[in-house]
Design a protein around this motif. Structure first.
Motif, short mmCIF file in Angstrom:
data_model
loop_
_atom_site.label_atom_id
_atom_site.label_comp_id
_atom_site.label_asym_id
_atom_site.label_seq_id
_atom_site.Cartn_x
_atom_site.Cartn_y
_atom_site.Cartn_z
N GLU A 12 -24.52 -19.90 -44.69
CA GLU A 12 -25.66 -20.61 -44.10
C GLU A 12 -26.98 -20.14 -44.67
N GLY A 13 -26.99 -18.95 -45.25
CA GLY A 13 -28.23 -18.47 -45.84
C GLY A 13 -28.33 -16.98 -45.76
N ALA A 144 -31.89 -9.68 -54.15
CA ALA A 144 -31.18 -10.12 -52.94
C ALA A 144 -30.07 -11.12 -53.29
N LEU A 145 -30.34 -12.01 -54.24
CA LEU A 145 -29.33 -12.99 -54.65
C LEU A 145 -28.09 -12.30 -55.20
N GLN A 146 -28.28 -11.30 -56.02
CA GLN A 146 -27.15 -10.61 -56.62
C GLN A 146 -26.24 -10.01 -55.53
N THR A 147 -26.84 -9.39 -54.55
CA THR A 147 -26.07 -8.80 -53.44
C THR A 147 -25.39 -9.89 -52.61
N TRP A 148 -26.15 -10.92 -52.27
CA TRP A 148 -25.65 -12.02 -51.42
C TRP A 148 -24.49 -12.75 -52.09
N LEU A 149 -24.63 -13.06 -53.36
CA LEU A 149 -23.57 -13.78 -54.07
C LEU A 149 -22.29 -12.96 -54.14
N ALA A 150 -22.43 -11.67 -54.35
CA ALA A 150 -21.25 -10.81 -54.43
C ALA A 150 -20.60 -10.60 -53.07
N ARG A 151 -21.42 -10.51 -52.02
CA ARG A 151 -20.91 -10.17 -50.69
C ARG A 151 -20.43 -11.37 -49.89
N ASP A 152 -21.17 -12.48 -49.94
CA ASP A 152 -20.94 -13.58 -48.99
C ASP A 152 -20.30 -14.83 -49.61
#
Length: 197
Positions: A12-13, A144-152
């Motif tokens: 969702e974001g 933040a994108l790098q972490t988010w893409l890998a995690r979520d």
């Protein structure tokens, strides 16, 4: 593989102290328009087109956002708006495209090294409004994108893509640990896109 054929939950974001990332909707047209028009000179370089034209309107932007919202809902590609925490200012956009999208099928893709394009599930593009570059909002967003893409996300490996003529963003990416993996040449566009992992 097209996103619509993959079984995964679409995040969702993301909310941070600096911004909120959420799916873009048609109602964002005015705030998005302000960010686009403020940043139009470098967006033209990034897009390698004349978009947005000087006479671009909120109504035309609303039509664009309707298409992006439909593509997101149908899982063809995902577009997220980047808002300030209060939701009163658009700071930019993030686009997550499948690597087998039509735009890539028509492009000449040259590996830098021994990687294969079809080993990657997504190509990610982003931009931050011009007035936020001085505060390095683009760097904060990229991290933040790098972490988010890998995690979520469950897309496998992804690429961060920019245009070689968008020197500011190329410099930003090259100051990280991301490595150039592909050069992408689209027909009728003067510069190459650079894809990093």
């Amino acid at each position: 593989m097209p996103f619509e054929n993959l079984e995964f939950d679409v995040p969702e974001g993301l909310a941070t102290d600096d911004f909120v990332l959420r799916p873009i909707v048609t109602a964002d047209a005015e705030l998005d328009f302000a960010a686009v028009m403020e940043s139009r000179d470098y967006l033209r370089t990034w897009e390698q087109t004349s978009w947005p034209e000087d006479d671009f309107t909120v109504a035309a932007n609303r039509e664009d956002l309707e298409k992006l919202e439909r593509r997101h809902a149908s899982r063809q590609a995902f577009t997220y708006t980047v808002m300030n925490p209060a939701g009163t200012e658009c700071l930019g956009c993030v686009y997550i495209m499948p690597t087998d999208a039509r735009m890539f099928a028509k492009a000449r893709i040259t590996p830098v090294g021994n990687r294969r394009w079809d080993d990657y599930g997504a190509a990610v593009y982003f931009w931050v409004r011009k007035s936020r570059l001085a505060t390095e909002t683009d760097r904060v967003l990229l991290d933040a994108l790098q972490t988010w893409l890998a995690r979520d996300w469950s897309l496998g490996a992804h690429l961060i893509v920019t245009n070689e003529q968008f020197a500011q963003q190329v410099d930003l990416i090259q100051r990280t640990d991301l490595q150039l993996r592909f050069e992408v040449e689209e027909p009728d566009k003067p510069g190459r896109y650079l894809a990093y992992e």
